[in-house]
Scaffold this motif. Structure first.
Motif, PDB file in Angstrom:
ATOM      1  N   SER A   5       0.818  -1.050  -0.078  1.00  0.00           N
ATOM      2  CA  SER A   5      -0.043  -0.032  -0.191  1.00  0.00           C
ATOM      3  C   SER A   5       0.903   1.266   0.050  1.00  0.00           C
ATOM      4  O   SER A   5       1.774   1.133   0.744  1.00  0.00           O
ATOM      5  CB  SER A   5      -0.850  -0.082   1.301  1.00  0.00           C
ATOM      6  OG  SER A   5      -1.722   1.190   1.218  1.00  0.00           O
ATOM      7  N   THR A   6       0.642   2.287  -0.994  1.00  0.00           N
ATOM      8  CA  THR A   6       1.122   3.395  -1.101  1.00  0.00           C
ATOM      9  C   THR A   6       0.321   4.592  -1.328  1.00  0.00           C
ATOM     10  O   THR A   6      -0.756   4.324  -1.564  1.00  0.00           O
ATOM     11  CB  THR A   6       2.446   3.370  -2.020  1.00  0.00           C
ATOM     12  OG1 THR A   6       3.157   4.320  -2.124  1.00  0.00           O
ATOM     13  CG2 THR A   6       1.988   3.013  -3.374  1.00  0.00           C
ATOM     14  N   ALA A   7       0.958   5.726  -1.084  1.00  0.00           N
ATOM     15  CA  ALA A   7       0.321   6.871  -1.320  1.00  0.00           C
ATOM     16  C   ALA A   7       1.236   7.943  -2.051  1.00  0.00           C
ATOM     17  O   ALA A   7       2.259   8.092  -1.558  1.00  0.00           O
ATOM     18  CB  ALA A   7      -0.132   7.692   0.054  1.00  0.00           C
ATOM     19  N   ASP A   8       0.626   8.435  -3.220  1.00  0.00           N
ATOM     20  CA  ASP A   8       1.524   9.291  -4.183  1.00  0.00           C
ATOM     21  C   ASP A   8       0.629   9.941  -5.077  1.00  0.00           C
ATOM     22  O   ASP A   8      -0.533   9.905  -4.939  1.00  0.00           O
ATOM     23  CB  ASP A   8       2.485   8.369  -5.103  1.00  0.00           C
ATOM     24  CG  ASP A   8       3.634   8.910  -5.454  1.00  0.00           C
ATOM     25  OD1 ASP A   8       3.762  10.368  -5.193  1.00  0.00           O
ATOM     26  OD2 ASP A   8       4.709   8.297  -5.890  1.00  0.00           O
ATOM     27  N   GLU A   9       1.235  10.889  -5.608  1.00  0.00           N
ATOM     28  CA  GLU A   9       0.337  12.165  -6.441  1.00  0.00           C
ATOM     29  C   GLU A   9      -0.202  11.247  -7.845  1.00  0.00           C
ATOM     30  O   GLU A   9      -1.465  11.551  -8.386  1.00  0.00           O
ATOM     31  CB  GLU A   9       1.230  12.950  -6.946  1.00  0.00           C
ATOM     32  CG  GLU A   9       0.402  14.129  -7.678  1.00  0.00           C
ATOM     33  CD  GLU A   9       1.030  15.273  -7.856  1.00  0.00           C
ATOM     34  OE1 GLU A   9       0.827  16.320  -8.782  1.00  0.00           O
ATOM     35  OE2 GLU A   9       2.191  15.791  -7.550  1.00  0.00           O
ATOM     36  N   PHE A  10       0.536  10.336  -8.287  1.00  0.00           N
ATOM     37  CA  PHE A  10       0.341   9.573  -9.566  1.00  0.00           C
ATOM     38  C   PHE A  10       0.525   8.194  -9.287  1.00  0.00           C
ATOM     39  O   PHE A  10       1.280   7.507  -8.498  1.00  0.00           O
ATOM     40  CB  PHE A  10       1.426   9.785 -10.723  1.00  0.00           C
ATOM     41  CG  PHE A  10       1.312  11.347 -11.048  1.00  0.00           C
ATOM     42  CD1 PHE A  10       0.092  11.965 -11.681  1.00  0.00           C
ATOM     43  CD2 PHE A  10       2.335  12.309 -10.836  1.00  0.00           C
ATOM     44  CE1 PHE A  10       0.161  13.433 -12.049  1.00  0.00           C
ATOM     45  CE2 PHE A  10       2.224  13.616 -10.962  1.00  0.00           C
ATOM     46  CZ  PHE A  10       1.142  14.288 -11.741  1.00  0.00           C
TER      47      PHE A  10
END
Length: 59
Positions: free
Chosen positions: A11-16
């Motif tokens: 699981s990750t959070a990024d702009e793209f």
């Protein structure tokens, strides 16, 4: 934006959407190359190419 990394399924959070930061670093390290100089022959027009008649016109 939160999503699952398509490479390692974490699981990750990024702009793209794309690989997480750890996967991006691993890919950059794996596929890093150095630039090289490519020597090309000088352009020579084909024999069937003729100069522009207007450019050769004498006054």
């Amino acid at each position: 934006m939160e999503f699952v990394c398509p490479r390692c399924q974490s699981s990750t959070a990024d702009e793209f959407y794309g690989p997480c930061a750890a996967c991006r670093s691993a890919l950059v390290a794996k596929f890093a190359t150095e630039g090289r100089v490519v020597e090309l022959a000088e352009y020579e027009p084909k024999m069937n190419v003729t100069p522009n008649a207007v450019a050769l016109k004498d006054d």
